[in-house]
Design an enzyme around this catalytic site. Structure first.
Site, PDB file in Angstrom:
ATOM      1  N   CYS A 113       0.822  -1.231   0.000  1.00 38.49           N
ATOM      2  CA  CYS A 113       0.000   0.000   0.000  1.00 38.49           C
ATOM      3  C   CYS A 113       0.842   1.262   0.000  1.00 38.49           C
ATOM      4  CB  CYS A 113      -0.908   0.005   1.213  1.00 38.49           C
ATOM      5  SG  CYS A 113      -1.857  -1.488   1.320  1.00 38.49           S
ATOM      6  N   HIS A 252      -3.518   6.827   3.252  1.00 37.76           N
ATOM      7  CA  HIS A 252      -3.921   5.526   2.717  1.00 37.76           C
ATOM      8  C   HIS A 252      -5.292   5.189   3.297  1.00 37.76           C
ATOM      9  CE1 HIS A 252      -4.080   1.531   1.340  1.00 37.76           C
ATOM     10  NE2 HIS A 252      -3.837   0.954   2.509  1.00 37.76           N
ATOM     11  N   ASN A 282     -10.143  -0.468   0.320  1.00 36.77           N
ATOM     12  CA  ASN A 282      -8.679  -0.378   0.291  1.00 36.77           C
ATOM     13  C   ASN A 282      -8.173  -0.876  -1.069  1.00 36.77           C
ATOM     14  OD1 ASN A 282      -5.927  -0.773   0.624  1.00 36.77           O
ATOM     15  ND2 ASN A 282      -6.093  -1.726   2.633  1.00 36.77           N
TER      16      ASN A 282
END
Ligand code: ACO
Length: 325
Positions: A113, A252, A282
């Site tokens: 990520c 994020h 996500n």
């Protein structure tokens, strides 16, 4: 040394929407549980035949069009991904072919990520040394291909998408002012892709499951909050700024509760954080790239603003950049 700035951004998400109510039919879960524990309402899922490189290509063309740079003149392509079409060729090479960027060097990087910020910082070095005059940085994920759709603790969290930016050297004080990249390999087991050792002489190999994500959510949660807060602190200090100088934080998008806890820890009002997790879940490396595009489109970032980009991911890896817009 010249500064490096984000000249343009672009993104692409698949059209197929998977709502929490759809997941209620797949696993034992509820819209209420997913919303209250994560802030996610729906996510995008790549359709059959829609590969990571297709998403990456569309995001790349969007950013290039906005930068008014022809693919022919692109000098460097870096794709951040953990869900490539296949181990090789790289997604970057597939994008290079698709857009006709014949002169460009192209490679992928893997930092889960945190990939978009790792890729941006890598590209910045090439531009500052003068080796290249522009770079196309893409974060693209078809992470749903790694998900075990029987595991309710992970399958509700993720979605597919891609974001991209064009970086160029600039004169003056705007641009990527500071960066912080960090890794804590000792926590790698907290989130990993399960693979099995395959033995060609063992017939059971044929029956093995494809790789899938395993995750220890609670432990990750705590480390994520501390790592993201620490990353912003370090990057702000390196930029010779104070936390109060930050106008917008693009974090994020793993869990809305993680973002709230980071805001509280940093004592930055949550209103300054750009959040789109409700619509996308996500998207791993692509989360922060898509969020940055939307924050700009929604005028949450204006000329002269100090923007903090901050992320963490499997590895574990965390990163932050301060960008003067
Ligand atoms: N629906 C309903 N119940 C569920 C679900 C679900 N989808 N998933 C888990 N539960 C249950 C559990 O089984 C557990 O039940 P029990 O109490 O009977 O044992 C209960 O809900 C609580 O589970 P927890 O895991 O304690 O729930 P928590 O509040 O910690 O939320 C979550 C879980 C959302 C995963 C959270 O821990 C989190 O977001 N962690 C961080 C994850 C993360 O950031 N991952 C990505 C990092 S790297 C990257 O982005 C690539």
């Amino acid at each position: 040394m010249k500064n490096v700035a984000i000249k343009s951004v672009g993104y692409f998400v698949p059209s197929k929407i998977l709502k929490n109510s759809d997941l209620e039919k797949l696993v034992e879960t509820t819209d209420d549980w997913i919303m209250t524990r994560t802030g996610i309402k729906e996510r995008r899922i790549a359709g059959k035949g829609e590969k990571n490189s297709h998403l990456a290509t569309k995001a790349a063309l969007h950013a290039l069009e906005r930068a008014k740079i022809s693919p022919h003149n692109v000098e460097l392509i870096i794709v951040a991904t953990i869900s490539p079409d296949s181990n090789f060729p790289s997604v970057a090479c597939l994008v290079q072919k698709a857009i006709g960027a014949k002169k460009a060097a192209a490679f992928d990087i893997s930092a889960a990520c945190s990939g978009f910020l790792f890729a941006m910082t890598t590209a910045k070095q090439f531009l500052q040394t003068g080796l290249y005059k522009n770079a196309l940085v893409i974060a693209s994920e078809k992470i749903t291909s790694l998900i075990d759709w029987n595991d309710r603790s992970t399958c509700v969290l993720f979605g597919d998408g891609a974001g991209a930016c064009v970086l160029t050297p600039v004169s003056g004080s705007r641009g990527i002012v500071s960066e912080y990249l960090h890794a804590q390999g000792e926590f790698g087991e907290l989130m990993s892709v399960k693979t099995d050792d395959r033995d060609p002489c063992d017939q059971r190999s044929n029956q093995m499951r494809v790789p899938y994500v395993v995750m220890h959510g609670q432990e990750l949660f705590k480390i994520a909050v501390n790592s993201m807060a620490e990353a912003v602190h370090v990057a702000v200090k390196k930029a010779k700024m104070n936390l109060s100088d930050i106008d917008c934080v693009v974090p994020h998008q793993a869990n809305d509760r993680i973002i709230s806890a980071v805001a509280k820890k940093l004592k930055i009002p949550k209103e300054k954080f750009f959040i789109n997790i409700d619509r996308y879940g996500n998207m791993s490396a692509a989360s922060i790239a898509v969020a940055l595009c939307e924050a700009l489109e929604q005028k949450r970032i204006k000329k002269g603003d100090n923007v903090a980009l901050v992320t963490f991911g499997a590895g574990l890896v965390s990163a932050a950049n301060i960008v003067k817009w």
